[in-house]
Design a protein around this motif. Structure first.
Motif, short mmCIF file in Angstrom:
data_model
loop_
_atom_site.label_atom_id
_atom_site.label_comp_id
_atom_site.label_asym_id
_atom_site.label_seq_id
_atom_site.Cartn_x
_atom_site.Cartn_y
_atom_site.Cartn_z
N LEU A 50 0.83 -1.21 0.00
CA LEU A 50 0.00 0.00 0.00
C LEU A 50 0.86 1.25 0.00
O LEU A 50 0.58 2.21 -0.73
N ARG A 51 1.91 1.25 0.80
CA ARG A 51 2.80 2.42 0.84
C ARG A 51 3.47 2.64 -0.52
O ARG A 51 3.58 3.78 -1.00
N SER A 52 3.91 1.56 -1.15
CA SER A 52 4.53 1.67 -2.47
C SER A 52 3.53 2.19 -3.51
O SER A 52 3.86 3.03 -4.35
N TYR A 53 2.32 1.70 -3.44
CA TYR A 53 1.25 2.11 -4.35
C TYR A 53 0.94 3.60 -4.19
O TYR A 53 0.90 4.35 -5.18
N MET A 54 0.75 4.05 -2.95
CA MET A 54 0.43 5.46 -2.70
C MET A 54 1.61 6.36 -3.06
O MET A 54 1.42 7.47 -3.58
N LEU A 55 2.83 5.88 -2.81
CA LEU A 55 4.00 6.67 -3.17
C LEU A 55 4.07 6.86 -4.69
O LEU A 55 4.41 7.96 -5.17
N SER A 56 3.74 5.82 -5.44
CA SER A 56 3.72 5.93 -6.89
C SER A 56 2.67 6.94 -7.35
O SER A 56 2.92 7.74 -8.26
N VAL A 57 1.51 6.92 -6.71
CA VAL A 57 0.45 7.89 -7.04
C VAL A 57 0.94 9.31 -6.81
O VAL A 57 0.80 10.19 -7.67
N TYR A 58 1.53 9.56 -5.63
CA TYR A 58 2.00 10.90 -5.30
C TYR A 58 3.15 11.32 -6.22
O TYR A 58 3.26 12.50 -6.57
N ASN A 59 4.01 10.39 -6.58
CA ASN A 59 5.13 10.73 -7.47
C ASN A 59 4.62 11.16 -8.85
O ASN A 59 5.11 12.14 -9.42
N TYR A 60 3.66 10.41 -9.38
CA TYR A 60 3.08 10.78 -10.67
C TYR A 60 2.39 12.15 -10.56
O TYR A 60 2.54 13.01 -11.45
N MET A 61 1.62 12.32 -9.50
CA MET A 61 0.89 13.58 -9.33
C MET A 61 1.84 14.76 -9.23
O MET A 61 1.68 15.79 -9.91
N ALA A 62 2.87 14.64 -8.38
CA ALA A 62 3.83 15.73 -8.20
C ALA A 62 4.61 16.01 -9.47
O ALA A 62 4.87 17.17 -9.82
N SER A 63 4.98 14.96 -10.19
CA SER A 63 5.71 15.13 -11.45
C SER A 63 4.84 15.83 -12.49
O SER A 63 5.32 16.67 -13.26
N GLY A 64 3.55 15.50 -12.50
CA GLY A 64 2.63 16.15 -13.41
C GLY A 64 2.49 17.64 -13.11
O GLY A 64 2.49 18.47 -14.02
N VAL A 65 2.38 17.98 -11.82
CA VAL A 65 2.29 19.39 -11.42
C VAL A 65 3.57 20.12 -11.80
O VAL A 65 3.53 21.26 -12.30
N LEU A 66 4.71 19.48 -11.59
CA LEU A 66 6.00 20.10 -11.94
C LEU A 66 6.09 20.35 -13.44
O LEU A 66 6.51 21.44 -13.87
N LEU A 67 5.69 19.36 -14.25
CA LEU A 67 5.73 19.52 -15.70
C LEU A 67 4.80 20.66 -16.13
O LEU A 67 5.17 21.48 -16.99
N THR A 68 3.62 20.73 -15.55
CA THR A 68 2.68 21.80 -15.87
C THR A 68 3.29 23.17 -15.56
O THR A 68 3.19 24.10 -16.38
N GLY A 69 3.93 23.28 -14.40
CA GLY A 69 4.53 24.55 -14.01
C GLY A 69 5.66 24.96 -14.95
O GLY A 69 5.77 26.14 -15.34
N ILE A 70 6.50 24.01 -15.33
CA ILE A 70 7.62 24.31 -16.23
C ILE A 70 7.12 24.77 -17.60
O ILE A 70 7.60 25.76 -18.16
N VAL A 71 6.14 24.04 -18.13
CA VAL A 71 5.59 24.39 -19.45
C VAL A 71 4.91 25.76 -19.40
O VAL A 71 5.08 26.59 -20.31
N ALA A 72 4.14 26.01 -18.34
CA ALA A 72 3.45 27.29 -18.21
C ALA A 72 4.43 28.45 -18.14
O ALA A 72 4.26 29.47 -18.81
N LEU A 73 5.48 28.29 -17.33
CA LEU A 73 6.48 29.35 -17.19
C LEU A 73 7.23 29.58 -18.50
O LEU A 73 7.46 30.73 -18.90
N ALA A 74 7.60 28.50 -19.18
CA ALA A 74 8.33 28.64 -20.44
C ALA A 74 7.47 29.29 -21.52
O ALA A 74 7.95 30.13 -22.29
N PHE A 75 6.18 28.93 -21.58
CA PHE A 75 5.28 29.47 -22.61
C PHE A 75 4.99 30.95 -22.38
O PHE A 75 4.72 31.69 -23.33
N ALA A 76 5.02 31.38 -21.10
CA ALA A 76 4.73 32.77 -20.77
C ALA A 76 5.99 33.61 -20.62
O ALA A 76 5.90 34.80 -20.29
N TRP A 77 7.16 33.00 -20.83
CA TRP A 77 8.42 33.71 -20.63
C TRP A 77 8.52 34.86 -21.64
O TRP A 77 8.38 34.66 -22.84
N GLY A 78 8.75 36.05 -21.13
CA GLY A 78 8.82 37.21 -22.00
C GLY A 78 7.65 38.15 -21.84
O GLY A 78 7.60 39.21 -22.46
N GLY A 79 6.67 37.75 -21.01
CA GLY A 79 5.54 38.62 -20.73
C GLY A 79 4.72 38.94 -21.97
O GLY A 79 4.21 38.06 -22.65
#
Length: 249
Positions: A31-60
């Motif tokens: 169960l711990r391994s399963y939940m850790l995998s869920v959180y890792n995917y979720m956090a990685s997805g949020v990180l990817l979203t943030g990087i793409v958003a910042l890069a696309f808006a870079w330059g104002g």
């Protein structure tokens, strides 16, 4: 003389309890391994979203995001509605798609969400976005921990919370017509509460799902769909909080 038939003196009598303890330990580790995998995917997805958003808006004002969203062309609406298409594909295609395909769709969805959310960097100041992000992260962690550890059954809140999401969608569409600042604040306040509740509810639901998918081919798919649910809870709570905490340029 020793009574060999007495179960209290029979060493085999301890085997069932030892086996049960071992099974419980294996279940908890899984169960711990399963939940850790869920959180890792979720956090990685949020990180990817943030990087793409910042890069696309870079330059104002001179950024690709400004060029797309201020032009009013069809590409603007493609980017806005593309995340919904990915969500529908992930939910309705889970049975037919392989785990690898679901993974690729999840990462593609997170990237497209980054394009869609890039406008926040054109509207709000960087420090206020950062403050809102960390406030959302703290609230999410607390609520998710509650959902994971509580003994209270939260399933009864599920229907109520889903109805709240539908109500938010309807109210948001209506507000596109009325353009009411007060209605915007009310929608944001209700949105924070609804997705706060969904964070705890979804965490408990994802945790309980493990007993059904453990050791099956659905394990990997359950991890991705669980990560998607928590990702949506986090991103929506962040967007609604930004209406209160965000400072406009």
């Amino acid at each position: 003389m020793a009574n060999w038939s007495d179960p209290r003196t029979d060493g085999v009598g301890f085997a069932p309890r030892g086996a049960a303890d071992a099974r419980a330990a294996d279940y908890d580790a899984g169960l711990r391994s399963y939940m850790l995998s869920v959180y890792n995917y979720m956090a990685s997805g949020v990180l990817l979203t943030g990087i793409v958003a910042l890069a696309f808006a870079w330059g104002g004002a001179n950024s690709p995001a400004a060029a797309v969203f201020l032009s009013g062309g069809i590409l603007k609406y493609v980017i806005i509605f593309a995340p919904l298409a990915f969500i529908l594909a992930l939910n309705f295609g889970i049975q037919k798609m392989s785990t690898g395909t679901l993974q690729m769709l999840f990462w593609a969805f997170a990237g497209v969400m980054g394009l869609s959310m890039s406008t926040i960097f054109l509207v709000y100041t960087g420090p206020s976005i950062a403050i809102t992000f960390f406030a959302t992260a703290a609230a999410f962690l607390s609520l998710s921990l509650y959902g994971y550890t509580t003994k209270r059954d939260l399933s009864g809140f599920g229907t109520f919370l889903i109805m709240g999401v539908v109500g938010l969608l309807v109210a948001s569409l209506l507000n596109l017509w009325f353009q009411s600042p007060m209605m915007t604040l009310v929608i944001s306040a209700v949105g924070v509460l609804v997705f706060a509740g969904l964070t705890a509810y979804d965490t408990q639901r994802i945790k309980s799902m493990y007993s059904y998918v453990a050791g099956t081919d659905m394990m990997g798919k359950a991890v991705i769909m669980g990560a998607l649910s928590l990702y949506l809870d986090f991103v929506n709570m962040f967007n609604f909080l930004l209406s209160f905490l965000g400072s406009r340029d």
